[in-house]
Write a protein that holds these residues in place. Structure first.
Motif, short mmCIF file in Angstrom:
data_model
loop_
_atom_site.label_atom_id
_atom_site.label_comp_id
_atom_site.label_asym_id
_atom_site.label_seq_id
_atom_site.Cartn_x
_atom_site.Cartn_y
_atom_site.Cartn_z
N ALA A 1 -31.71 -33.62 33.84
CA ALA A 1 -32.56 -34.64 33.20
C ALA A 1 -34.02 -34.46 33.61
O ALA A 1 -34.31 -33.99 34.71
CB ALA A 1 -32.07 -36.03 33.60
N GLU A 2 -34.92 -34.83 32.72
CA GLU A 2 -36.36 -34.71 32.98
C GLU A 2 -37.00 -36.10 33.02
O GLU A 2 -36.53 -37.02 32.35
CB GLU A 2 -37.01 -33.90 31.85
CG GLU A 2 -36.63 -32.42 31.84
CD GLU A 2 -37.26 -31.65 32.99
OE1 GLU A 2 -38.34 -32.07 33.47
OE2 GLU A 2 -36.66 -30.63 33.42
N PRO A 3 -38.08 -36.24 33.79
CA PRO A 3 -38.76 -37.54 33.86
C PRO A 3 -39.12 -38.07 32.47
O PRO A 3 -39.47 -37.29 31.59
CB PRO A 3 -40.04 -37.23 34.66
CG PRO A 3 -39.68 -36.05 35.48
CD PRO A 3 -38.73 -35.24 34.65
N GLU A 4 -39.02 -39.37 32.33
CA GLU A 4 -39.30 -40.11 31.08
C GLU A 4 -38.20 -39.99 30.04
O GLU A 4 -38.26 -40.65 29.00
CB GLU A 4 -40.65 -39.70 30.45
CG GLU A 4 -41.85 -39.94 31.35
CD GLU A 4 -42.00 -41.42 31.77
OE1 GLU A 4 -41.76 -42.29 30.91
OE2 GLU A 4 -42.30 -41.67 32.95
N ASP A 5 -37.20 -39.14 30.29
CA ASP A 5 -36.09 -39.07 29.34
C ASP A 5 -35.42 -40.43 29.20
O ASP A 5 -35.29 -41.18 30.17
CB ASP A 5 -35.01 -38.08 29.81
CG ASP A 5 -35.40 -36.62 29.59
OD1 ASP A 5 -36.44 -36.36 28.94
OD2 ASP A 5 -34.65 -35.74 30.06
N ASP A 6 -34.97 -40.72 27.99
CA ASP A 6 -34.13 -41.89 27.76
C ASP A 6 -32.74 -41.66 28.36
O ASP A 6 -32.26 -40.53 28.39
CB ASP A 6 -33.94 -42.13 26.25
CG ASP A 6 -35.22 -42.56 25.55
OD1 ASP A 6 -36.06 -43.22 26.20
OD2 ASP A 6 -35.38 -42.23 24.36
N ILE B 1 -19.59 -41.27 27.10
CA ILE B 1 -20.54 -40.19 27.32
C ILE B 1 -21.88 -40.76 27.77
O ILE B 1 -22.44 -41.65 27.13
CB ILE B 1 -20.73 -39.37 26.02
CG1 ILE B 1 -19.37 -38.82 25.53
CG2 ILE B 1 -21.74 -38.24 26.22
CD1 ILE B 1 -18.71 -37.85 26.47
N LEU B 2 -22.40 -40.24 28.88
CA LEU B 2 -23.70 -40.63 29.43
C LEU B 2 -24.64 -39.45 29.25
O LEU B 2 -24.32 -38.34 29.68
CB LEU B 2 -23.53 -40.95 30.92
CG LEU B 2 -24.78 -41.32 31.71
CD1 LEU B 2 -25.30 -42.70 31.29
CD2 LEU B 2 -24.48 -41.31 33.21
N LEU B 3 -25.76 -39.68 28.60
CA LEU B 3 -26.67 -38.57 28.37
C LEU B 3 -28.13 -38.98 28.52
O LEU B 3 -28.46 -40.16 28.44
CB LEU B 3 -26.45 -37.94 26.99
CG LEU B 3 -26.81 -38.76 25.75
CD1 LEU B 3 -27.19 -37.82 24.60
CD2 LEU B 3 -25.63 -39.62 25.34
N THR B 4 -28.97 -38.01 28.76
CA THR B 4 -30.40 -38.23 28.73
C THR B 4 -30.98 -37.39 27.59
O THR B 4 -30.43 -36.35 27.24
CB THR B 4 -31.07 -37.78 30.04
OG1 THR B 4 -30.77 -36.40 30.28
CG2 THR B 4 -30.57 -38.61 31.22
N SER B 5 -32.08 -37.91 27.02
CA SER B 5 -32.74 -37.12 25.98
C SER B 5 -34.23 -37.44 25.99
O SER B 5 -34.64 -38.52 26.42
CB SER B 5 -32.14 -37.42 24.60
OG SER B 5 -32.49 -38.72 24.20
N ALA B 6 -35.02 -36.50 25.54
CA ALA B 6 -36.47 -36.69 25.49
C ALA B 6 -36.80 -37.84 24.55
O ALA B 6 -36.09 -38.07 23.56
CB ALA B 6 -37.15 -35.41 25.03
#
Lengths: 316, 316
Positions: free
Chosen positions: A149-154, A263-268
């Motif tokens: 994951a990257e900073p600020e990702d949802d 499902i747990l995810l992060t996205s820009a």
């Protein structure tokens, strides 16, 4: 029935559900043989379903079979991969033909829903447990890891969390309703949802196209959130009230021991609309619960002090 | 140690034994990711190693780890395929750190001998057992099945049979000798041979180039012989005195319950010299024990009447 006869019974029940043309040799030989598309990478995961731990003791065979498939497929989906093949090793203390036949029926039903197929397995006498290896395929280089994951990702989560503990509290006897009836109730009934976790194969494209990191929830939301940033020095801020809970579910239990296989995810940020569109078109509920921080803080708002444990379930 | 710490301990012990460049993501994520060579097919098999059944109770961890790898790899070799990857699911009743560390050491040693690598697994609390999925590769269309023997084919078996029952009769205490010492004794000592089955990866080319049918011996030679012709109406004639037995081993036990994990194969007459050359160059003992018949007769010479059971070991 002896071992060979029981294996024939299982294979007859499984039929050809989910088979594809790439499967050259199915169950019955020393090993299965599968041709592989060169542009695809193979994704492999192994899970164990323990009687009395991952399923209640004396759980009907078809429910165990379905749940076992759903549990193992969720790891593949969380990689952004399409589930393709399963091997299933069943250990059981006696040749209970009715239970074994029902188990095979539940596996077949799960395979149909996941569009996957059993290519091999093992049957042995011992304390009841099931080991499943799931094999999926993903275009070369496109698998989604869980700690990138990257900073600020949802931060997003599918479905609703907390059915497990509610179900275990309220479930005193086995419902006379069968697998197909229970499947119709998974959006409204915690027992049905607990016994029959979601098979989110329709969400695979969203994971692959949108996610910066992804995992399935098998050891509590808190533990899985920490996984998302375990490859970095980042943290997260989660709005507790945005976490999609079943009515009466307790947040702390959801954070520390939920195994909803959602499902747990992060996205820009710029993929927010895309995620929502995928969720809508695949008819999968999704919630935006927070964002990734550039610092290592792990913040739950507004009730941070309530939630200090993020260790997840440990078998030992 | 908790579950996560134990998994780290295991992964540290396993190291990078047997890894290849095709493994893109190893253990630690939801699933492993493997790139696949387009000209190769994938061969997949699942086995379970039960405490007190496939290994004696209280067997040291390193011996269980090695034996588990050897058991699972033999199915892949019997397909004429090269073992590549394993997943290992260990269930154990307590966090016995020493045993688990030794188990990982034995798995690593087996992986080194088989030139294979662990790409994933599972650790859970329960009655001790190990489920292994082995994945191998074979050139497209060249996998060898176990029931495709042709009339007049030679029947061959590697190594010597019968160590299991002899070992279980004589083994009263655990030898203080460790894994590496025992490995040196497998050609002379039945206990060493039983605990540490052969890893016949050097024989894969012979199987693929010469065999018309092949299987490993896990359920008694009689059962496995029958497998060779189970896809046809053929039979076999075996010269009992040509069956390579350990001194004092009883033929009937070898026929009905041997799990020596040696390789049983058939090959056309005109490949006899080729088989012998492969065996010599790979330093693997091999015996010509009979031939496939065009009739369905199953004949043992000279003592046919002694041997009527060919059903093999059944768990139930």
């Amino acid at each position: 029935m002896n071992e060979v006869e029981l294996i024939h019974l299982i294979l007859d029940r499984l039929g050809t559900a989910g088979r594809d043309a790439q499967l050259k040799i199915g169950p019955g030989d020393d090993a299965a043989v599968v041709a592989w598309e060169p542009e695809q990478e193979m994704v492999v995961s192994t899970d164990v379903c323990l009687d009395g731990v991952h399923v209640p003791r004396d759980c009907p065979g078809d429910l165990v079979g379905y749940r076992t498939v759903a549990m193992s497929v969720s790891d593949i989906v969380a990689m952004g991969a399409v589930p393709r093949y399963l091997t299933i090793a069943l250990t059981i203390d006696q040749a209970d033909v009715d239970w074994i036949a029902a188990f095979a029926d539940g596996v077949r039903d799960g395979c149909t829903d996941a569009n996957t197929t059993v290519i091999g397995g093992n049957l042995a006498k011992g304390v009841k447990q099931i080991a499943v290896t799931a094999i999926g395929s993903v275009p070369r280089g496109q698998a989604i890891l869980r700690n990138t994951a990257e900073p600020e990702d949802d931060i997003w989560v599918t479905g609703k969390l907390g059915a497990t503990s509610l179900a275990l509290q309220t479930m005193t006897t086995w419902s006379p309703r069968g697998l197909s009836d229970l499947k119709r109730l998974t959006s409204t009934d915690v027992i049905a949802r607990y016994l029959l976790p979601p098979i989110r194969t329709r969400f695979v494209d969203c994971v692959r196209e949108c996610a910066s990191a992804c995992t399935d929830i098998s050891d509590g939301l808190g533990f899985e959130l920490t996984q998302l940033v375990s490859g970095s020095s980042y943290g997260y801020r989660v709005e507790s009230r945005e976490i999609p809970l079943w009515p009466s579910a307790e947040l702390e239990e959801v954070l520390t021991q939920d195994d909803s296989y959602e499902i747990l995810l992060t996205s820009a940020n710029d993929k927010r609309e895309m995620v929502l569109n995928y969720a809508q078109s695949s008819d999968i509920p999704i919630s935006l619960i927070g964002k990734v921080l550039s610092t290592s803080d792990r913040i739950f708002i507004p009730d941070h002090d309530v939630i200090s444990r993020t260790t997840g379930y440990s078998h030992f």
